[in-house]
Write a protein that holds these residues in place. Sequence first.
Motif, PDB file in Angstrom:
ATOM      1  N   ASP A  70       0.834  -1.214   0.000  1.00 30.36           N
ATOM      2  CA  ASP A  70       0.000   0.000   0.000  1.00 30.36           C
ATOM      3  C   ASP A  70       0.861   1.253   0.000  1.00 30.36           C
ATOM      4  OD1 ASP A  70      -2.252  -1.618  -0.034  1.00 30.36           O
ATOM      5  OD2 ASP A  70      -2.546  -1.479   2.154  1.00 30.36           O
ATOM      6  N   ALA A  71       1.939   1.166   0.725  1.00 33.40           N
ATOM      7  CA  ALA A  71       2.834   2.351   0.821  1.00 33.40           C
ATOM      8  C   ALA A  71       3.486   2.610  -0.534  1.00 33.40           C
ATOM      9  CB  ALA A  71       3.919   2.130   1.898  1.00 33.40           C
ATOM     10  N   ILE A  72       3.863   1.589  -1.204  1.00 27.74           N
ATOM     11  CA  ILE A  72       4.527   1.760  -2.486  1.00 27.74           C
ATOM     12  C   ILE A  72       3.527   2.351  -3.477  1.00 27.74           C
ATOM     13  CG2 ILE A  72       5.546   0.530  -4.445  1.00 27.74           C
ATOM     14  CD1 ILE A  72       7.411   0.843  -2.081  1.00 27.74           C
ATOM     15  N   THR A  73       2.308   1.885  -3.406  1.00 23.58           N
ATOM     16  CA  THR A  73       1.269   2.387  -4.298  1.00 23.58           C
ATOM     17  C   THR A  73       1.071   3.880  -4.083  1.00 23.58           C
ATOM     18  OG1 THR A  73       0.184   0.219  -4.321  1.00 23.58           O
ATOM     19  CG2 THR A  73      -1.138   2.110  -5.044  1.00 23.58           C
ATOM     20  N   GLU A  74       1.058   4.328  -2.825  1.00 25.73           N
ATOM     21  CA  GLU A  74       0.854   5.741  -2.495  1.00 25.73           C
ATOM     22  C   GLU A  74       2.010   6.586  -3.026  1.00 25.73           C
ATOM     23  OE1 GLU A  74      -1.638   7.438  -1.094  1.00 25.73           O
ATOM     24  OE2 GLU A  74      -2.840   5.640  -0.927  1.00 25.73           O
ATOM     25  N   LEU A  75       3.219   6.031  -2.909  1.00 24.03           N
ATOM     26  CA  LEU A  75       4.395   6.782  -3.372  1.00 24.03           C
ATOM     27  C   LEU A  75       4.344   6.971  -4.880  1.00 24.03           C
ATOM     28  CD1 LEU A  75       7.317   5.238  -1.255  1.00 24.03           C
ATOM     29  CD2 LEU A  75       6.430   7.556  -1.133  1.00 24.03           C
ATOM     30  N   LEU A  76       3.902   6.015  -5.550  1.00 23.57           N
ATOM     31  CA  LEU A  76       3.802   6.124  -6.997  1.00 23.57           C
ATOM     32  C   LEU A  76       2.805   7.194  -7.379  1.00 23.57           C
ATOM     33  CD1 LEU A  76       3.933   2.329  -8.020  1.00 23.57           C
ATOM     34  CD2 LEU A  76       5.705   4.079  -8.383  1.00 23.57           C
ATOM     35  N   LYS A  77       1.740   7.336  -6.584  1.00 25.74           N
ATOM     36  CA  LYS A  77       0.718   8.328  -6.868  1.00 25.74           C
ATOM     37  C   LYS A  77       1.262   9.757  -6.715  1.00 25.74           C
ATOM     38  CE  LYS A  77      -3.319   5.529  -5.603  1.00 25.74           C
ATOM     39  NZ  LYS A  77      -4.458   5.406  -4.697  1.00 25.74           N
ATOM     40  N   VAL A  78       2.120  10.032  -5.705  1.00 21.42           N
ATOM     41  CA  VAL A  78       2.599  11.393  -5.450  1.00 21.42           C
ATOM     42  C   VAL A  78       3.876  11.683  -6.236  1.00 21.42           C
ATOM     43  CG1 VAL A  78       1.614  11.459  -3.147  1.00 21.42           C
ATOM     44  CG2 VAL A  78       3.959  10.683  -3.472  1.00 21.42           C
ATOM     45  N   ARG A  79       4.334  10.811  -7.040  1.00 19.83           N
ATOM     46  CA  ARG A  79       5.594  11.004  -7.781  1.00 19.83           C
ATOM     47  C   ARG A  79       5.452  12.153  -8.750  1.00 19.83           C
ATOM     48  NH1 ARG A  79       8.692   6.238 -11.247  1.00 19.83           N
ATOM     49  NH2 ARG A  79      10.491   7.583 -11.921  1.00 19.83           N
TER      50      ARG A  79
END
Length: 793
Positions: A70-79
């Motif tokens: 989930d954390a990785i998914t969120e990071l990809l969103k704010v990139r």
Amino acid sequence: MLEEDTDQSYENVLAEIQSFQLPIGATLRSVYDDQPNAHKKFMEKLDACIRNHDKEIEKMCNFHHQGFVDAITELLKVRTDAEKLKVQVTDTNRRFQDAGKEVIVQTEDIIRCRIQQRNITTVVEKLQLCLPVLEMYSKLKEQMSAKRYYSALKTMEQLENVYFPRVSQYRFCQLMIENLPKLRESIKEISMSDLKDFLESIRKHSDKIGETAMKQAQQQKTFSVALQRQNNVRFGKNMYINSDRIPEERNEIEEEDENEEEVLTVQDLVDFSPVYRCLHIYSVLGNEETFENYYRKQRKKQARLVLQSQSNMHETVDGYRRYFTQIVGFFVVEDHILHVTQGLVTRAYTDELWNMALSKIIAVLRAHSSYCTDPDLVLELKNLIVIFADTLQGYGFPVNRLFDLLFEIRDQYSETLLKKWAGVFRDIFEEDNYSPIPVVNEEEYKIVISKFPFQDPDLEKQSFPKKFPMSQSVPHIYIQVKEFIYASLKFSESLHRSSTEIDDMLRKSTNLLLTRTLNSCLLNLIRKPHIGLTELVQIIINTTHLEQACKYLEDFITNITNISQETVHTTRLYGLSTFKDARHAAEGEIYTKLNQKIDEFVQLADYDWTMSEPDGRASGYLMDLINFLRSIFQVFTHLPGKVAQTACMSACQHLSTSLMQMLLDSELKQISMGAVQQFNLDVIQCELFASSEPVPGFQGDTLQLAFIDLRQLLDLFMVWDWSTYLADYGQPASKYLRVNPSTALILLEKMKDTSKKNNIFAQFRKNDRDKQKLIETVVKQLRSLVNGMSQHT
């Protein structure tokens, strides 16, 4: 069971390893040390433990895996948004940098100014710290230039103790610190040079200093003496009571005040600042002892130079005065240094120096004073010694030994006075005419009386002109004796002696003058060949009056000293014995010269010993002799009775002896009866002279007995009474008791020879033959008597 225990121990080991407690060496060592197969078993246990942990880790990862996804998914969103933000930030930063370039420049300027301001503040602070040091050092240089060395040393102390520690890190301070010892050494050298100049200066001015100090002491003493003299006059105790020496009264104190000049002190003559300066400088430098030793050593050297005397110092009083002033100047300076400095010189040092100097002074004075032959110079030397002693005594130096020396010099002064007065007496005797003093009026009479205490009521009653019995030398000698007493008194002044001691000294000195000097001069005068009988008579008269005047001399001394003659220890004047000895010598000389005069007359005798008949009158030489004796004995009337009688008797006896020797002279071979008769006429004249009482006082025919031997001898030959002579010889009542057989034999043989030669043809006359036989018979009998007397003897 054992295996269980082993497993349990391995579990414990693993638990310890997992606990991360280090070190684990001891734990592992216990695994290997327990059993041979322990390592294998332990490894098995370790593997089992690792597998258990792996399983736990796997379980935990499985549990948290979804959250990670989930954390990785969120990071990809704010990139995408992050990339945009980065672009915006970069753009903003660029624009901000472009806008802040001017601010940065101004900020750098501000920073630079602040740094400069801080540096300036630091420099000001450092300068404010250094400026006092520099000011003090500049002050030090000014003090050195102004020769204020003591202040300069104090400034150095402040620099070293207060200022230099504040700036010791600076190089200029180190240079200053290194320069200070050089400045101190320079100050020492300069102050020592000043001290040497000072020592040389006081050496040159010591005589002036001494002269000033002695002048002050003398003025103070003069004031005291004048005040005491006024008190003595006020109470009637003036020493000079005798009328011919009363001093003229003057207000000496007022006169002293009027004539007194301003007297310089030692501080006016000498600048002592170099000594104070040098002493303070060496004290500050810690070399006070070095300075004291140097000063004392140099002053001792100067003392030895001052104490050295000139070879001709005794010739003039200036030589002594210069010697004394230099010594006084030296010790006045030392006394001043003693009182104004602390420790430079001590009382013990000055006392030691004074004792050394005093011994040298006494030796010098004793040596040089022995060459002084002038009493005035000796008296001036005494006065200088007294002033010298009083001056130094006023400065606290003991001077008793100097006054002891004065008593030695007093004896020498007395000797020089005696020698001087010996010359005075000789001059008086040479100038005397040895005649009584004539006076023609009352004024001349009073002049003589004022000079000599003569009292004679008979002379006072006589009318003028008249004569004093003594000659001019008597009042002159009396006056000179009083002058001698005054001269002796001068030496005793200021010696701090009692009146009794002064009285004793005056009397002893006067006795020496009378018994030695005057007596010697009188004896020499009496023995001089040109002094005749008249002069000798006058000398005897003079000594009689001088002897009588001795009591007035004693009163004269008493008036001076106020010491009564009745005092037990008072010395009496020996005038009686002095003049008595001179009179005896004069009397003996009178007898001798009178006999010599008689011999001169007798030598003029010219008898014709072969005459057949006498001339009928006495011989001319004898009559001249008798006339001379008469005139001489008239002069003797002024002599004491015994002297004149003794002289007359001595002259008659000597004349009788001379006439007898003339008859018995071995060169006289023949005597005629006529010559005997002529000789008898001369003896008769002598007897007539003796009976005429040329000198009063003889009883009966005492004086005629002087010629008794001649008379009996001549009577024997004139009467030719040989039978009576031979018959009565040796009898007390014999008519010719004074005729000696040997004398009669000598004279008879001379007559026998004359009879033989003059009467060649007498043998043809019977009377002549009988007379010749009688003479031969008498001669034989006289020879028999003479031989008998010789054998008896």
